[in-house]
Design an enzyme around this catalytic site. Sequence first.
Site, PDB file in Angstrom:
ATOM      1  N   SER A  27       0.795  -1.232   0.000  1.00 42.96           N
ATOM      2  CA  SER A  27       0.000   0.000   0.000  1.00 42.96           C
ATOM      3  C   SER A  27       0.826   1.280   0.000  1.00 42.96           C
ATOM      4  O   SER A  27       0.266   2.381  -0.022  1.00 42.96           O
ATOM      5  CB  SER A  27      -0.897   0.001   1.240  1.00 42.96           C
ATOM      6  OG  SER A  27      -0.123  -0.204   2.420  1.00 42.96           O
ATOM      7  N   GLU A  28       2.149   1.174  -0.016  1.00 44.16           N
ATOM      8  CA  GLU A  28       3.005   2.328   0.265  1.00 44.16           C
ATOM      9  C   GLU A  28       2.835   3.503  -0.706  1.00 44.16           C
ATOM     10  O   GLU A  28       2.857   4.666  -0.297  1.00 44.16           O
ATOM     11  CB  GLU A  28       4.480   1.888   0.281  1.00 44.16           C
ATOM     12  CG  GLU A  28       4.871   1.049   1.480  1.00 44.16           C
ATOM     13  CD  GLU A  28       4.594  -0.430   1.302  1.00 44.16           C
ATOM     14  OE1 GLU A  28       5.023  -1.234   2.153  1.00 44.16           O
ATOM     15  OE2 GLU A  28       3.932  -0.810   0.287  1.00 44.16           O
ATOM     16  N   VAL A  29       2.677   3.220  -2.013  1.00 45.34           N
ATOM     17  CA  VAL A  29       2.644   4.331  -2.966  1.00 45.34           C
ATOM     18  C   VAL A  29       1.430   5.233  -2.758  1.00 45.34           C
ATOM     19  O   VAL A  29       1.439   6.398  -3.176  1.00 45.34           O
ATOM     20  CB  VAL A  29       2.684   3.841  -4.428  1.00 45.34           C
ATOM     21  CG1 VAL A  29       3.996   3.140  -4.711  1.00 45.34           C
ATOM     22  CG2 VAL A  29       1.487   2.964  -4.753  1.00 45.34           C
TER      23      VAL A  29
ATOM     24  N   ILE B  47       0.517   6.543  -0.104  1.00 48.93           N
ATOM     25  CA  ILE B  47       0.849   7.622   0.836  1.00 48.93           C
ATOM     26  C   ILE B  47       2.218   8.231   0.503  1.00 48.93           C
ATOM     27  O   ILE B  47       2.895   8.793   1.357  1.00 48.93           O
ATOM     28  CB  ILE B  47       0.810   7.143   2.301  1.00 48.93           C
ATOM     29  CG1 ILE B  47       1.729   5.944   2.513  1.00 48.93           C
ATOM     30  CG2 ILE B  47      -0.616   6.794   2.703  1.00 48.93           C
ATOM     31  CD1 ILE B  47       1.871   5.561   3.987  1.00 48.93           C
TER      32      ILE B  47
END
Length: 277
Positions: A136-138, A140
């Site tokens: 899910s990093e991209v 945020i």
Amino acid sequence: MAYSTLLIEKGVARLTLNRPEVHNAFDDSLIAELNAHLNELHTLANAGDVRVVVLGSEGKSFSAGADLNWMKRMVDYDLEDNLADSRKLSALMRGLDTLPCPTVCRVQGAAFGGAVGLAACCDVVVASDKAKFCLSEVKIGLSPAVISPYVQRALGERQMRRYALTAEVMDAPTALALGLAHQVVEHDALDSAIDAMLDTLLGGSPQAQRATKALLANVAQAPDSDTTREHTCQVIAKLRVSQEGQEGLASFFDKRRPAWTQPSGFQEHNNAAEPRS
């Protein structure tokens, strides 16, 4: 308050994330605790006192990734502070990935962000049909950087590009199809499946499993080289003349269970003798 627990019984170590109120999210304290536990487990596994490690968590989620309060604190970190934090997380992933004994990951629910890295670092991933995985990093403004070597190894480069760039959620069947999970079972059958996997792993020679895990890591670095081929020959030759290798062959021909599968024989055989010359 402890954010994780370590319980060792009959050669099985259960390392459990214990922050269900925040979906077992990572922060610096949890990472520090897990690193300390893994250092201990490396010592115990090398000595043969731990045969298998089960990584799991309490509550509904496996882990939601980074803790929100920790992320708020990181807003004020400078580059050096962020590097220090990242290196501790990197040590966690490497420590889990390089444990000498087999590792099993129990995923009962959501595994987001860094939690996907934890799963990818384990040898066997058993997931509930309710499990979900997401890089899910991209979304945020970040990247699955530290976990990328391990997750890309599990998914392959092509699929890693898609899921790291889109942050799409992988349901359990998708994770299974892509190789991130090895087994998906009904939610209520998860613990039974873990127990069955433990029985399977405990049936193998502790020495042979340690040697095989180290061998596979070595082969992955240079699969087609004279050095690797010679190393593979050395490994099998030494195992054949070792105490456990001899016991394994003898038990096979005698049509009996090897001593390392017997409770009374565990302590005697979990520290196999050095190979005979």
